[in-house]
Design a protein around this motif. Structure first.
Motif, PDB file in Angstrom:
ATOM      1  N   ASP A 272      -3.978  -3.630  -2.176  1.00 49.89           N
ATOM      2  CA  ASP A 272      -5.156  -3.425  -1.345  1.00 49.89           C
ATOM      3  C   ASP A 272      -4.806  -3.672   0.122  1.00 49.89           C
ATOM      4  O   ASP A 272      -5.226  -2.951   1.001  1.00 49.89           O
ATOM      5  CB  ASP A 272      -6.258  -4.409  -1.747  1.00 49.89           C
ATOM      6  CG  ASP A 272      -6.649  -4.243  -3.200  1.00 49.89           C
ATOM      7  OD1 ASP A 272      -7.152  -3.164  -3.535  1.00 49.89           O
ATOM      8  OD2 ASP A 272      -6.425  -5.179  -3.993  1.00 49.89           O
ATOM      9  N   LEU A 288      -4.152  -1.299   3.245  1.00 51.96           N
ATOM     10  CA  LEU A 288      -3.164  -0.271   2.948  1.00 51.96           C
ATOM     11  C   LEU A 288      -3.314   0.908   3.904  1.00 51.96           C
ATOM     12  O   LEU A 288      -2.353   1.442   4.441  1.00 51.96           O
ATOM     13  CB  LEU A 288      -3.345   0.183   1.499  1.00 51.96           C
ATOM     14  CG  LEU A 288      -2.331   1.202   1.007  1.00 51.96           C
ATOM     15  CD1 LEU A 288      -0.988   0.532   0.792  1.00 51.96           C
ATOM     16  CD2 LEU A 288      -2.798   1.853  -0.275  1.00 51.96           C
ATOM     17  N   ARG A 289      -4.586   1.271   4.138  1.00 50.29           N
ATOM     18  CA  ARG A 289      -4.857   2.406   4.993  1.00 50.29           C
ATOM     19  C   ARG A 289      -4.406   2.127   6.433  1.00 50.29           C
ATOM     20  O   ARG A 289      -3.789   2.973   7.081  1.00 50.29           O
ATOM     21  CB  ARG A 289      -6.356   2.724   4.952  1.00 50.29           C
ATOM     22  CG  ARG A 289      -6.705   4.155   5.234  1.00 50.29           C
ATOM     23  CD  ARG A 289      -8.100   4.493   4.729  1.00 50.29           C
ATOM     24  NE  ARG A 289      -8.119   4.811   3.301  1.00 50.29           N
ATOM     25  CZ  ARG A 289      -7.709   5.979   2.805  1.00 50.29           C
ATOM     26  NH1 ARG A 289      -7.250   6.927   3.592  1.00 50.29           N
ATOM     27  NH2 ARG A 289      -7.758   6.214   1.510  1.00 50.29           N
ATOM     28  N   PHE A 292      -0.414   2.153   6.364  1.00 50.87           N
ATOM     29  CA  PHE A 292       0.266   3.402   6.012  1.00 50.87           C
ATOM     30  C   PHE A 292      -0.187   4.579   6.873  1.00 50.87           C
ATOM     31  O   PHE A 292       0.621   5.439   7.223  1.00 50.87           O
ATOM     32  CB  PHE A 292       0.053   3.726   4.528  1.00 50.87           C
ATOM     33  CG  PHE A 292       1.046   3.061   3.626  1.00 50.87           C
ATOM     34  CD1 PHE A 292       1.183   1.689   3.618  1.00 50.87           C
ATOM     35  CD2 PHE A 292       1.855   3.804   2.785  1.00 50.87           C
ATOM     36  CE1 PHE A 292       2.095   1.059   2.802  1.00 50.87           C
ATOM     37  CE2 PHE A 292       2.784   3.185   1.953  1.00 50.87           C
ATOM     38  CZ  PHE A 292       2.903   1.815   1.965  1.00 50.87           C
TER      39      PHE A 292
END
Lengths: 414, 339, 443
Positions: A272, A288-289, A292
């Motif tokens: 997460d 994560l967003r 990444f």
């Protein structure tokens, strides 16, 4: 979401013949309850030592030299408050300030760990079931008699040892723990668990053994599972099975997981939140967003650019030049550790960057979080060729010169 | 073949370890004594002086068993005479039953022991390493055959095997003129030949090569599977090239360590053979111990001094072996670098 | 299409266990481990053929046998028209110069007692190329070419990092100007950022020197990145081969599909991607499954003509059957678990095992057959239990071994186009086996 663990400025050092090695340096992060934190980094980034530090398994010549690990556990807080009020903050307890015995009693029941190589994590001469039952037995006795577990021997005293020698049929584990072991094996997806429990580790395949190790880690119903490269030794098809299992267990048991890996795909699959480590520091962390899709630190970008994409192969990879530094204290420059490999190094990077907040919860240890890159402030390679291992510095063939330590006098006034 | 890093390890381990320094010091003293024995020895070791037999070491007393029975007042009395001898430095460590100087004999005896130790070990190393590396590198039937043979050798008690071989071949020995005497540097009274006990050397080598074969085979087996060996073969390197260039150098460390330990073992074996009278050497620690054995109760020094010399040599060599093992340990040497 | 530089035809490499002197004396049967079991492919000039597979699939043994580092058990390899296994003398020398290998392990692939210069010039020294001064000069040039600096020539391997060691290993492979290089997992021991550096170097050198690569790896994204064509191996056999784009975009063999799906993507959408993981482990090459070697894990196992149950059910029954056949189920232990050590209540036993083994509802006929098998098992008759299930649920995949047909993108699976003899065998098999009556007691 509530936090399970708040790590503040954790530092772990190794005192070796080559000098002091700063394996983990001022690392801070938060593990939310019931979520997965991915810790990514290359070898030598300090990610494994971070995991070991969390559950206090750092061994000599290593030592945790500073920092706080606040663990959210109301029961523990209530128990500790009387003796050590300074170690308690609301429901949180600072594990670093607890006694050695108290910390040990948390291992297994609050935290447990699984490792990369399941083969060497099991004793080859004891059945798998017995080894898992033993883990369950320790917890069973602990809950039956909380005092006894804090004793050094955990019921394994000298008298017991002698008795065990004379009466080989005697077992440390009870029937109850054995049943629990079989149940755990079934939980981690091992067919015919009752039969398999009586087998020895060498009769298990690598993937099965990794499942068994997870079963063992679950024996004490831990709040937090630290998984250090749990799938690195496995083939992709088995890796996919184990990742599915971990995700499933995490969800159904509402456990938190710290997943340590070098594989960005593995992180993307289960995490997460992500912490990216480089040279003992967390250089970027966030969801994560955040990390990444919107990376700020050039190292994170470089790492993502280095991985060949299986779905959209590009013409050429964009690797990061150079090698990971060796973390020996004497060789670590007093500037951003990544500067000598960084394509966007600026004069600002000649001082150690603090952790900048990019947006809520997304932090990066890079000045680019605050300002844009500008050619005018670019810093030359010679000034960055610090006192690192010259073999490593010369890897890309560009910074082989015996440069002097970048001096503070030339820091720009920006 | 010795990398600078190896030298560095040797040096740093030496500076750390007091025992290693001690070992080197002991061996240096023994080596020096052996080489310059004709210059250092106070007497010709073979010179007999029956008037001065059984003289104790300097400052020691000896009870001479000169018991005589005398008639005193009609009764028989046994008189034991206690003689205190040796206040002179002529025989600092005393003499043996034939009046030969024990110190000189021990100094010359060092020659035999070291010669047998060095030559015997060298031959054993060459033989054992050749067999072991061949077996380990080629594997399969060659390995089976060579190693079963080695196992059979191991099954014999080494002393029994040695005695049997000497019985078979006789006690041949080579006499080499001692340059120190021949060129007149040392006194002409000293023995003019260095005796090289050929049979004994051959025998101790044959008894000990098996150990080297086993270790060399094990090393060759593991080195053979290293990728650099595969790489060399894929480049077209002949077996001989691969063995000499890669397998041998990378197998040497444990063999070297074993060799130091085996020198000590071989010195002991030579002493045992001399003690039992099988070596034919007349100037050897073991021979002197055998000679002194029957006088142990009255003249303890005849056997004890060469005995202590053996202990010293063995301990010294073993300490050096420990030093080499610690310094050349593959964990310290092989890998390393960045984690 | 260019000509093949290397042609591998029916290559086999078996290892024998229980084959020591003692075993032969005691008369123990040698046991064959089929590391490479009939592999055929060709590598065309100037291309990179990637070979992927999981550990134990035989890809490294393939490389070593192909390079004549191990003696083949059968088959042939042709290099530029020359039969490699029959070469000797000058012919072999020429092959050793024209074909090189680069290995996986940055630690063990370089002799720790040789300097970088000695390592790189070793092939030149072996083949007697140039004087030692010329060789040293060549080593310096090569060091620069692979991205190191010439003044590192006298350093020992331990003074280099993993990525740098792999560069030295590559320089050694390049030293003698080969045409063909076998790259055995050259980047799998490296960190991602360093791995990318080395991959770029490999690609640059190939373009510069017209090299042909056989690239062996377990990492599919790396293989996709560097290869022109890809061969997928499973248990010593090539199950699918074809152009990279085709293999990755349109995989034919169920194993290839599963493999591709299993790779986690470094992408934020990864969590929502559904992955059909394949179950179980790779079977032991000591005792490979009959017929198609992937059938024990295959998600698309072919049902016999008389059967039509959901694939998941078929799979569960198949697994249950395997457990019975392998003797994984301990009947005594089960009875104890049922709480009936006197073994009277057979129905309880059947219910218990039935519940444990199956997650799905079974169609009535199948329920009947399964229960019958369990009843036999409860009586301790494992043979009958297995036979009952085998009778009804045998798949053509376990009887007929698929082959890899010729063509640009063939796959060894009965679901796809197969050579004529395999098709004929399958028809014969289907004709020989009639549908058994559901629940009928087998002899």
């Amino acid at each position: 979401m509530t936090d399970l663990l708040r790590v503040r400025d954790l530092s772990t050092r190794f005192f070796t013949e080559e000098g002091q090695i700063n394996a983990v340096e001022n690392v801070s992060f938060t593990v939310e309850a019931g979520s997965v934190l991915g810790v990514v980094g290359e070898s030598g980034s300090g990610k494994s030592v971070t995991g070991l530090s969390l559950i206090d398994l750092v061994e000599s010549p290593g030592r945790i030299t500073g920092g706080e690990i606040w663990y959210n556990n109301a029961d523990l807080a209530a128990r500790v408050e009387g003796d050590q009020p300074e170690a308690v903050d609301g429901d949180f307890v600072d594990l670093r300030r607890l006694s050695e015995a108290e910390r040990r009693s948390l291992r297994g029941s609050a935290f447990s760990m699984i490792f990369q190589d399941p083969m060497s994590s099991f004793n080859p001469s004891i059945t798998v079931g017995e080894q898992i039952a033993e883990a369950a037995e320790v917890q069973r006795r602990a809950s039956a008699n909380p005092r006894s577990t804090r004793s050094r021997t955990q019921g394994y005293g000298l008298g017991r040892m002698l008795l065990d020698g004379v009466l080989p049929d005697r077992s440390y584990t009870s029937e109850e723990s054995w049943d629990r072991a079989v149940e755990l094996l079934e939980r981690v997806g091992i067919p015919d668990p009752a039969e398999r429990a009586e087998e020895y580790p060498h009769q298990f395949s690598g993937g099965m053994l990794q499942r068994a190790m997870i079963a063992q880690a679950l024996a004490g119903d831990p709040d937090l599972l630290v998984a250090d490269e749990p799938t690195t030794a496995l083939d992709v098809t088995i890796q996919a099975q184990i990742l599915d299992l971990l995700a499933d267990l995490q969800e159904t048991l509402d456990m938190s997981v710290v997943l340590i890996t070098h594989n960005l795909g593995v992180v993307a699959r289960v995490a997460d939140r992500v912490s990216v480590m480089y040279a003992g520091e967390v250089v970027e962390r966030g969801t994560l967003r955040d990390v990444f899709d919107d990376p700020v630190h050039p190292y994170t970008k470089g790492l993502l650019g280095s991985v060949p994409d299986i779905d959209q192969p590009g013409e050429r990879l964009e690797p990061i030049a150079g090698n990971v530094p060796d973390l020996v204290d004497a060789n670590m420059p007093d500037r951003c550790y990544f500067a000598d490999r960084c394509p966007k190094a600026m004069t600002d990077c000649l001082t150690r960057p603090p952790e900048y907040e990019v947006n809520d919860g997304h932090r990066a240890r890079c000045v680019l979080a605050e300002r844009e890159y500008s050619e005018a402030d670019a810093v030359s390679d010679e000034r960055l060729a610090g006192p690192t291992d010259d073999g490593a510095a010369a890897d890309d063939g560009s910074t082989a010169a015996d440069g002097s330590i970048a001096s503070d006098a030339e820091v720009s006034d920006d | 073949m010795i990398s600078p890093r190896t030298l560095r390890n040797l040096r740093s381990e030496l500076s750390r370890s007091l025992l290693a320094k001690l070992g080197i010091a002991i061996l240096a003293v023994i080596l020096f004594t052996a080489v310059f024995a004709p210059l250092l020895a106070p007497h010709d070791p073979t010179e007999q002086d029956l008037d001065n037999a059984n003289v104790p070491p300097l400052g020691f007393t000896a009870t001479e068993n000169q018991t005589s029975s005398q008639m005193v007042d009609g009764e028989v009395q046994i008189v034991e005479e206690e003689v205190v001898v040796n206040t002179t430095t002529a025989h600092p460590l005393g003499t043996d039953s034939l009046g030969r100087d024990v110190l000189s004999r021990t100094m010359f005896g060092a020659r035999t022991s070291l010669l047998v130790g060095l030559f015997g070990t060298s031959i054993a190393v060459v033989l054992g390493v050749t067999v072991g590396i061949t077996a380990g590198y080629y594997g399969g039937r060659i390995d089976d055959a060579l190693m079963r043979f080695a196992d059979v050798m191991l099954a014999f008690p080494s002393l029994v095997l040695a005695i049997a071989l000497i019985g078979l071949w006789g006690q041949a020995s080579l006499r080499i003129p001692d340059p120190l005497v021949a060129f007149g540097i040392a006194s002409a009274e000293m023995p003019e030949n260095i005796v090289l006990p050929g049979t004994v050397i051959a025998v101790v080598a044959l008894v000990n090569w098996v150990w080297f074969a086993r270790v060399a085979r094990g090393e060759a087996l593991s080195v053979r599977d290293q990728e650099y060996v595969k790489a060399a073969r894929s480049m077209g390197g002949s077996d001989l090239h691969v063995i000499l260039r890669h397998v041998l150098p990378n197998s040497l460390t444990p063999i070297l360590v074993l060799a130091t330990i085996q020198i000590a073992a071989i010195i002991l074996l030579e002493s045992s053979l001399s003690f039992l009278g099988f070596s034919g050497a007349q100037l050897s620690w073991g021979f002197d111990i055998a000679q002194g054995r029957q006088y142990l109760s009255s003249s303890w020094w005849i056997a004890t001094v060469p005995g202590l010399a053996i202990v010293g040599a063995v301990v010294g060599i073993n300490l050096i072996g420990d030093w080499l093992r610690d310094a050349l340990d593959p964990d310290i040497e092989g890998q390393g670098g960045a984690p | 299409m260019t000509d093949p530089l290397v042609t591998v035809d029916g290559l086999e490499k078996y290892y024998y266990e229980n084959d020591t002197l003692l075993d032969r004396l005691t008369g123990a049967e040698p046991e064959a481990v089929r590391a490479v079991d009939g592999v055929s492919f060709e590598v065309r000039e100037g291309e990179t053929l990637g070979v992927v597979g999981e550990s134990g699939c035989g890809k490294s043994t393939l490389a070593e046998t192909l390079m004549r580092l191990r003696d083949p058990t059968g088959g042939s390899v042709t290099f530029d028209g020359e039969p490699v296994f029959e070469l000797s003398g000058d012919g072999l020398n020429a092959f050793r110069r024209r074909a090189q290998v680069m290995f996986q392990d940055p630690f063990s692939s370089l002799d720790p007692r040789m300097t970088a210069g000695e390592i790189i010039t070793e092939p030149l020294a072996i083949h007697g190329v140039g004087t030692s001064a010329e060789r040293r000069e060549r080593a310096e040039t090569l060091l620069e070419e692979v991205g190191l600096s010439a003044d590192q020539i006298d350093r020992y391997p331990h003074e280099f990092s993993g990525g740098q060691r792999q560069r030295i290993g590559f320089a050694r492979a390049l030293a003698i100007d080969p045409e063909f290089i076998v790259l055995d997992e050259p980047v799998s021991a490296l960190d991602v950022s360093v791995q990318a550096q080395v991959l770029n170097l490999l690609a640059d050198m190939q373009a510069e020197r017209d090299l042909t690569y056989l690239f062996i790896a377990h990492d599919l994204s790396v293989v996709r990145h560097i290869s022109d064509r890809v061969a997928v191996m499973y248990l010593g056999k090539v199950v699918e081969i074809g152009p990279t784009e085709e293999i990755f975009e349109n995989p034919q063999h169920p194993y290839t599909k599963a493999l591709l799906e299993s790779v986690p993507r470094a992408d934020t959408d990864e969590r929502s991607r559904t992955v059909e993981t394949i179950r179980g482990d790779v079977p032991s090459p000591r005792n490979p499954p009959s017929g198609c070697s992937f059938r024990t894990r295959c998600p698309e196992l072919i049902q016999p003509p008389w059967l039509d149950v959901p694939q998941a059910t078929f799979h569960e029954i198949g697994e249950f059957r395997t457990r019975i056949e392998n003797g994984d189920i301990d009947v005594d232990l089960r009875w104890e678990q049922v709480g009936d050590p006197d073994r009277e209540d057979r129905a309880a036993f059947v219910d218990s095992l039935r519940e444990e083994a199956f997650d799905t509802e079974l169609p009535a006929d199948d329920e009947k057959t399964v229960r019958e098998a369990i009843r036999a098992l409860a009586d301790g008759d494992r043979e009958t239990a297995a036979a009952t299930l085998r009778e009804r649920y045998r798949s053509p995949c376990e009887a007929i071994e698929p082959a890899l047909p010729a063509g640009e993108h063939p796959s060894a699976c009965l679901l796809n186009e197969q050579p004529e003899d395999v098709e004929t065998a399958r028809e014969e098999w289907e004709a020989d086996h009639d549908a058994p009556e559901a629940g009928a007691s087998s002899r």
